[in-house]
Every structure is written in structure tokens, then in C-alpha cells.
Enzyme design. Sequence first.
Site, PDB file in Angstrom:
ATOM      1  N   LYS A 209       0.799  -1.252  -0.082  1.00 49.42           N
ATOM      2  CA  LYS A 209      -0.013  -0.002  -0.073  1.00 49.42           C
ATOM      3  C   LYS A 209       0.882   1.183   0.074  1.00 49.42           C
ATOM      4  O   LYS A 209       0.834   2.202  -0.725  1.00 49.42           O
ATOM      5  CB  LYS A 209      -0.959  -0.096   1.238  1.00 49.42           C
ATOM      6  N   GLY A 269      -4.771  -1.922   5.073  1.00 48.53           N
ATOM      7  CA  GLY A 269      -4.092  -2.978   4.474  1.00 48.53           C
ATOM      8  C   GLY A 269      -4.613  -4.289   4.992  1.00 48.53           C
ATOM      9  O   GLY A 269      -4.729  -5.233   4.069  1.00 48.53           O
ATOM     10  N   HIS A 386      -5.876 -32.935  18.529  1.00 49.96           N
ATOM     11  CA  HIS A 386      -4.890 -33.969  18.748  1.00 49.96           C
ATOM     12  C   HIS A 386      -3.856 -33.053  19.121  1.00 49.96           C
ATOM     13  O   HIS A 386      -2.740 -33.242  19.261  1.00 49.96           O
ATOM     14  CB  HIS A 386      -4.442 -34.738  17.529  1.00 49.96           C
TER      15      HIS A 386
HETATM   16  O1  F6P Z   1       3.190  -2.908   9.607  1.00 50.56           O
HETATM   17  C1  F6P Z   1       1.875  -2.913   9.503  1.00 50.56           C
HETATM   18  C2  F6P Z   1       1.549  -3.036   8.278  1.00 50.56           C
HETATM   19  O2  F6P Z   1       1.414  -1.280   8.107  1.00 50.56           O
HETATM   20  C3  F6P Z   1       0.119  -3.251   8.135  1.00 50.56           C
HETATM   21  O3  F6P Z   1      -0.969  -2.531   8.523  1.00 50.56           O
HETATM   22  C4  F6P Z   1       0.023  -3.703   6.580  1.00 50.56           C
HETATM   23  O4  F6P Z   1      -0.956  -4.481   5.995  1.00 50.56           O
HETATM   24  C5  F6P Z   1       1.585  -4.163   6.147  1.00 50.56           C
HETATM   25  O5  F6P Z   1       2.367  -3.339   7.210  1.00 50.56           O
HETATM   26  C6  F6P Z   1       1.952  -3.968   5.001  1.00 50.56           C
HETATM   27  O6  F6P Z   1       2.034  -2.633   4.659  1.00 50.56           O
HETATM   28  P1  F6P Z   1       2.154  -2.170   3.147  1.00 50.56           P
HETATM   29  O7  F6P Z   1       1.181  -2.761   2.442  1.00 50.56           O
HETATM   30  O8  F6P Z   1       2.379  -0.642   3.006  1.00 50.56           O
HETATM   31  O9  F6P Z   1       3.593  -2.568   2.632  1.00 50.56           O
END
Ligand code: F6P
Length: 545
Positions: A209, A269, A386
Site C-alpha cells: 500500500k 492494509g 490432537h
Molecule cells: O506494519 C503493519 C502494516 O502497516 C500493516 O498494517 C500492513 O498490512 C503491512 O504493514 C504492509 O504494509 P504495506 O502494504 O504498506 O507494505
Amino acid sequence: MALSKINPQQTDIWKKLTAHFEETKGTHLRTLFSSDANRAEKFTLQWNDFLFDYSKNRITDETMQLLLQLADEVNLKGAIDDYYAGGHINETEGRAVLHTALRAKKDDEVLVDGVNVMPEVYEVKEHIKEFTNAVISGELKGYTGKPFTDVVNIGIGGSDLGPAMVTEALKFYKNHLSVHFVSNVDGDHVHEILKNLDPETTLFVVVSKTFTTQETLSNATTIKKWFLKHGTQEDIAKHFAAVSTNSEKIAEFGIDAANVFPMWDWVGGRFSLWSAVGLTIALAVGYDNFNALLEGAHETDVHFKESDFSENIPVVMALLSVWYNNFYGAETEAIIPYAQYLSRFSAYLQQGIMESNGKSVDRAGNVVNYETGTIIWGEPGTNSQHAFFQLIHQGTKLIPTDFIGFKYSLHGDKDHHNKLMANYFAQTEALMNGKTKDEVVKELKEKDLTESEIDKLAPFKVFAGNKPTNTVLIDKLTPKSLGALIALYEHKIFVQGIIWNIFSYDQWGVELGKQLAGTILKDIENSEISDHDSSTLRLLQYFKK
Ligand code: F6P
């Protein structure tokens, strides 16, 4: 509109719930069942192809009435309206929370700061469709003209867990493409995967993201270097795609604009698999199945938004969880799918639930003096029976458990499925009823044990029972039912955050470790080590020796 900032503990209803808890906490589930022939019917919700039986919980009619009043008192209705209407309910980051828009209908209008985002959402969906169809059909080819055989998803957290969990869950629906996931910054992860790949036929999807995440950028860079030992800089355009909100960084990395899939800051995310973050899912199972996953989630969105709280599965799930977390003091919840395909489901929900509701400051900025986010864990049944079920049955901790099962198996092996489901039903029954001393003694007598042998052994064979479970019984594991199931848990998270008066959609708690890792990396790479506590300092010196 901002979310209300109501301290749940200071509501009248919380006091009533506390008194009610004191009155009812000693009542065994066996008694509740034997005193009400309609209990199972009353505490079961049926919705589409889902049956949600919550009768094996330590609740009475009054418990549910009080919990439902709690939902009203914290203005859950207003919060849901705000959530769907694009209010900036992620207040600390100044963002809307609209993963629901990703699965909304084309004609719906979803406004973010006055702009309808649906045309953009559908434009990206169209791009996903064209791209995945072209890769699957072999129309898009690698740099030597061969069709793709392998796809590698490079991402971490929400950019990994969602796609990884869903592609595993929908393996039955998979096409010929082999999918791999590289997430850990541990170089052994990426190198182990590269070991078996052919650069000529592998497509890499970089998912981040922010496009600033250390793990993802390191892995993508390592993979790019590996690729360039075989192909040229120009060939990268054919083999790399990216999903991100950060178009500048993607361009710097050198990914062709035609292979870039945007996402938006109003998608968190851990709720992003419905966006282009799900590109690997669409590649693995085809666009139609990906779209069916979204349709299932949309049906849950409508159910959550429109059903009365008493008939609303995510609301009821959340209220029950609050009941155990805040009144019974249960610290953890187990999620046990009776489906091997759902082997990553609990790991996926760990991020969704714990990153969202693992907060100790309320929406007014005060440290809370009540419990919030539950610890989530679990593995598929019957394997887990188990492994750790002993503790759930006879340990000292109260562990409310969700049992997720399906009426029909995918390969249609009736013999196996009947055995699997017999275990699924048996466990919830055993957890609820337990086994009394009288029952144990009777059983041992039947085995011809002597009085003294029985006296010695009986205490260990008694099961207290009274262990709460939810039973989620779904017709079949399909893309649609999986989408619906995931979304039920997403909305459960929302409801709990509203009740606990916390912000569920930020994740500041992961920042400190990242920051310190930056400093320590310099300490490792440079000759001098900066100032640390004596333990960290000695550890670093030992590591560097
Ligand atoms: O460190 C946590 C986080 O920000 C999550 O919330 C997110 O899903 C993950 O890192 C990956 O972030 P990005 O998609 O920006 O690489």
C-alpha cells in the site's frame, strides 16, 4: 461526522451487565439447555447459506437484551451509518474506512470527501479482469515468448496474508498457475522460493500500500537483481506488476505503468484483499471467482447494514465476544475451521482482529481501564483436537471458540466428510456438556475397574464443560461463501471497536519496532554501535563478533 466517544464502562447498561454477570456466572450451560426446550432455535440465526448457532454460550434472554442495549447505548447504529457513508472514522490518520466500497455494486454511490469513488473502483476491477485473463490465457507472455507458469506475490501483512489465505482456501478452484508468497525479510524465504523458479515464465506482483515497507522493498529488489541476471532492464516491464497507492515509488522501482494497479488510502492494509491487493487471488482462481468472493462480502455488508441487531450475525458475534472479554475475563478466542483449505484463516484473522483492536487508548485519548482486543489463535480441526484441545477442555482458561464447518465437502468424499463433521459436532457438545463425576464412575464401573482404581482415576476424567462455542455451518466452501465469511469477521471487528471506544483502523503500535530496527541495522552494518540498554548492547556485540 466523528464517532462518538462513549466510555462503555460508564454507561448504565454496563452496570446492569455487571450485576447480571454476577447473578448468572454460576449457571452451567447444561442447566440452560435443560430448562429451555427452545434454546437452540432461539439462539440460531439463519442467513443465506449460513447457519449461526450461538446457543452454546453462557447467555440467557436477558443477557442478549442487555448486550443489545449496550450496542444502542454506544450508538452503534450511527457508527455503522458513518462507516458506510465514508466518514473519517479512522480519525488518527484522517481517513475514511471503505473496504465495503470495493465490493459494492457498480451503480452504488460511495462518497469519499464528496467524490463518488465507484467509477474508479470499477476501472481498477476492469484492469484486474483484463490483466488476469491475459496472463491465464497465455496471451501475455514472458520475455522469451513463453506463457507464464508461476506468480510470486511480494508483500507482507495485509499485502500478503489476505491473498495467501484466500488462494489456499480456494485451491479447489485454482487454474494452472502456481502461486508463491514471499513476505519475510529473512533472505532464506525469498532465496528458497527463487531456487525453483524459471525467470522466463514467472510473473512478480509487488504489493505494498505504501511502497515503503522494508521487507517488501528488500524482497522486490533482491528478486529484480536475480531477474536481471537472466533478462534485461526492458524485460522487467513484462515480468513485474505492482499494487500500491504510491505511484511515484513504483515508477522509481521501474515497473511499467500498464502493470500498475492503484489502491486508495481509505482501504486499510488488513482489509485490502478486495482491492487490487487481491490480484494474485484473481490470477490463481480467475477473475470470475475473485468477483464472486467480492459479491459474497457485499451480501454480508448489506446484512450488517440492514438487519436488526438481534438478527445481525456480526453484531451478535461481537456482543458475545465483549461478554466474555469484559465480564468473564477471557483473554483469548480460538477460531477452528473444520476445513483444511482454511488452514491460514486464523493467521489471517490475527492481523485483522489484533492489529485493529489491540489498543489501550480510547477515542478521547485516555488510557482505558477495561479490556479491549482479544488474542486470536487457532488451527484447523481435526488436527487441532490432537494438539491443543486438551487445554480448551480441561485447562484453567476460558476460551470461547468458533467452530466453522461446511455441509458439503468439495471433493465429495462422504466417508471422510461425515467423520470430519462428526468431530466438529462432537467437540461443541463435549465442550458444552463436559462429563460429570457420576458419568465417569459409571463408565469406569462398566469397564470393571475396582472401587479404589475408580477413586484414583475419576478426578482426571471429569470434564467441567460449560465451555462456550459458536457454530458456523455453511453449505459449501465457495468463493462467495468465503467472501461472506471474511466480511462477517470484518464487521465483528468494527462493532467491538465501537463498543470499546477505540480507533480500530490505525496501527501505530507497529511503528516503534520498525523505527528501532532502522537504528540497529546501522549499528550492525557500521563499526560503531550506538547507545542501547546493556542487554541489547551485549546481544549486538555478540552477534557482530
Ligand atoms: O506494519 C503493519 C502494516 O502497516 C500493516 O498494517 C500492513 O498490512 C503491512 O504493514 C504492509 O504494509 P504495506 O502494504 O504498506 O507494505
